[in-house]
Design a protein around this motif. Structure first.
Motif, mmCIF file in Angstrom:
data_model
loop_
_atom_site.group_PDB
_atom_site.id
_atom_site.type_symbol
_atom_site.label_atom_id
_atom_site.label_comp_id
_atom_site.label_asym_id
_atom_site.label_seq_id
_atom_site.Cartn_x
_atom_site.Cartn_y
_atom_site.Cartn_z
ATOM 1 N N THR A 105 -4.690 -58.889 -37.721
ATOM 2 C CA THR A 105 -5.316 -59.454 -36.524
ATOM 3 C C THR A 105 -5.862 -58.360 -35.628
ATOM 4 O O THR A 105 -6.953 -58.507 -35.052
ATOM 5 N N LEU A 106 -5.150 -57.244 -35.510
ATOM 6 C CA LEU A 106 -5.655 -56.130 -34.696
ATOM 7 C C LEU A 106 -6.964 -55.593 -35.262
ATOM 8 O O LEU A 106 -7.905 -55.296 -34.510
ATOM 9 N N ILE A 107 -7.048 -55.466 -36.582
ATOM 10 C CA ILE A 107 -8.287 -54.998 -37.210
ATOM 11 C C ILE A 107 -9.430 -55.956 -36.893
ATOM 12 O O ILE A 107 -10.550 -55.544 -36.542
ATOM 13 N N SER A 108 -9.171 -57.244 -37.001
ATOM 14 C CA SER A 108 -10.187 -58.247 -36.720
ATOM 15 C C SER A 108 -10.629 -58.196 -35.258
ATOM 16 O O SER A 108 -11.828 -58.288 -34.957
ATOM 17 N N LEU A 109 -9.695 -58.049 -34.346
ATOM 18 C CA LEU A 109 -10.048 -57.981 -32.926
ATOM 19 C C LEU A 109 -10.923 -56.769 -32.631
ATOM 20 O O LEU A 109 -11.924 -56.868 -31.915
ATOM 21 N N ARG A 110 -10.555 -55.619 -33.195
ATOM 22 C CA ARG A 110 -11.367 -54.416 -32.975
ATOM 23 C C ARG A 110 -12.784 -54.597 -33.507
ATOM 24 O O ARG A 110 -13.769 -54.174 -32.882
ATOM 25 N N ARG A 111 -12.901 -55.214 -34.683
ATOM 26 C CA ARG A 111 -14.212 -55.387 -35.323
ATOM 27 C C ARG A 111 -15.054 -56.449 -34.615
ATOM 28 O O ARG A 111 -16.211 -56.211 -34.288
ATOM 29 N N ASN A 112 -14.466 -57.601 -34.363
ATOM 30 C CA ASN A 112 -15.232 -58.724 -33.849
ATOM 31 C C ASN A 112 -15.534 -58.626 -32.359
ATOM 32 O O ASN A 112 -16.478 -59.260 -31.878
ATOM 33 N N PHE A 113 -14.731 -57.846 -31.645
ATOM 34 C CA PHE A 113 -14.943 -57.692 -30.204
ATOM 35 C C PHE A 113 -15.130 -56.212 -29.871
ATOM 36 O O PHE A 113 -14.492 -55.660 -28.980
ATOM 37 N N LYS A 114 -16.050 -55.619 -30.620
ATOM 38 C CA LYS A 114 -16.342 -54.190 -30.458
ATOM 39 C C LYS A 114 -16.738 -53.860 -29.030
ATOM 40 O O LYS A 114 -16.415 -52.785 -28.516
ATOM 41 N N TYR A 115 -17.421 -54.786 -28.377
ATOM 42 C CA TYR A 115 -17.874 -54.527 -27.005
ATOM 43 C C TYR A 115 -16.694 -54.352 -26.043
ATOM 44 O O TYR A 115 -16.853 -53.760 -24.977
ATOM 45 N N ILE A 116 -15.514 -54.841 -26.430
ATOM 46 C CA ILE A 116 -14.321 -54.666 -25.600
ATOM 47 C C ILE A 116 -13.575 -53.390 -25.956
ATOM 48 O O ILE A 116 -13.157 -52.627 -25.075
ATOM 49 N N PHE A 117 -13.417 -53.133 -27.266
ATOM 50 C CA PHE A 117 -12.464 -52.121 -27.706
ATOM 51 C C PHE A 117 -13.076 -50.787 -28.122
ATOM 52 O O PHE A 117 -12.353 -49.817 -28.282
ATOM 53 N N ASP A 118 -14.387 -50.725 -28.313
ATOM 54 C CA ASP A 118 -15.031 -49.466 -28.712
ATOM 55 C C ASP A 118 -15.394 -48.676 -27.459
ATOM 56 O O ASP A 118 -16.265 -49.089 -26.681
ATOM 57 N N PRO A 119 -14.760 -47.519 -27.237
ATOM 58 C CA PRO A 119 -15.037 -46.749 -26.017
ATOM 59 C C PRO A 119 -16.454 -46.204 -25.960
ATOM 60 O O PRO A 119 -16.901 -45.776 -24.893
#
Length: 265
Positions: A105-119
């Motif tokens: 789930t963490l991998i999916s969240l990082r990928r699908n919500f890149k605008y939140i988690f990608d610095p």
């Protein structure tokens, strides 16, 4: 500890868009189901289980003023796509909201919500969140939270136990090692999609059977589809087993270590 079942419907919500079946057209409020989610409150802290697609609607309906942490069950859209509505719960100048989930789930969240988690993304009005892997039982704001590994078809999912309460949505199998974590429950909230078999969800007969083997004092079936009419089905279920509905509330005495709250519940 106070519990609110924020949503008890399947991935489409009920009424289903474009459907004119008896349940979707029903005036019974128990048949009006938003996507699955729950809120645990204790000592002024609020723990949200899943950011359902209908999180904004649920938060307004229940007058939720703050969220202190989120526990994810799995990465399917109906359980995560309300994540952007966590923006409103970020306290100005405060810490990010921690999110807890299994590695997939963490991998999916990082990928699908890149605008939140990608610095490296350009700045904008996005939720301030941090991701944390589940690593067994943990203490959150003085409450012991026990992750319960489940199977959702071929995919893992996670249920949660807190004191006498367990929440097990989106599953069609509970491993023996997880069943051992579910003894002595007062309240079990369990996936029970419909009567027909389904490849990734318990249907109602299977949910009833597993609920009876677990032996909680009360079991509520959630993630209900529009094949399930509340009044007609609820009356025929065995003693101690009922259909859940949106806004349903419970309170239990649980041991916890008091920590100062960040705001009103």
């Amino acid at each position: 500890m106070n519990i609110v079942l924020l949503g008890t419907g399947t991935s489409t919500g009920i009424p289903v868009v474009g459907c004119r079946c008896r349940v979707c057209c029903s005036a019974d409020p128990h048949n009006q189901r938003t996507r699955c989610s729950a809120l645990l409150s204790c000592g002024g802290h609020n723990l949200l289980i899943d950011t359902a697609t209908d999180l904004r609607q649920q938060a307004l309906r229940e007058d939720i003023q703050h969220i202190d942490a989120v526990l994810y069950t799995h990465c399917h859209a109906d359980h995560v796509h309300g994540i952007d509505d966590l923006r409103g719960f970020n306290v100005p100048g405060g810490n990010p909201i921690p999110l807890y989930a299994d590695p997939q789930t963490l991998i999916s969240l990082r990928r699908n919500f890149k605008y939140i988690f990608d610095p490296c993304q350009p700045p904008g009005y996005v939720p301030k969140l941090t991701l944390h892997p589940l690593a067994g039982p943990m203490d959150l704001f003085g409450l012991e939270i026990i992750p319960i590994p489940l199977r959702h078809g071929a995919q893992p999912a996670t249920g949660y136990r807190c004191g006498p309460f367990a929440y097990l949505t989106d599953c069609n199998r509970i491993p023996d090692s997880s069943l051992a974590l579910l003894k002595g429950l007062e309240l079990l909230v369990l996936d029970g999609l419909r009567f027909k078999p389904h490849p990734t969800h318990f249907n109602i007969p299977a949910a009833v059977a597993i609920a009876q083997s677990i032996g909680a004092k009360q079991t509520l079936l959630t993630h209900l589809s529009h094949d399930v009419d509340h009044a007609g089905v609820d009356a025929d279920l065995p003693d101690g087993i009922n259909l859940a509905y949106d806004g349903q509330r419970f309170s239990f005495d649980v041991p916890y270590h008091f920590l100062p709250a960040t705001g009103d519940p």
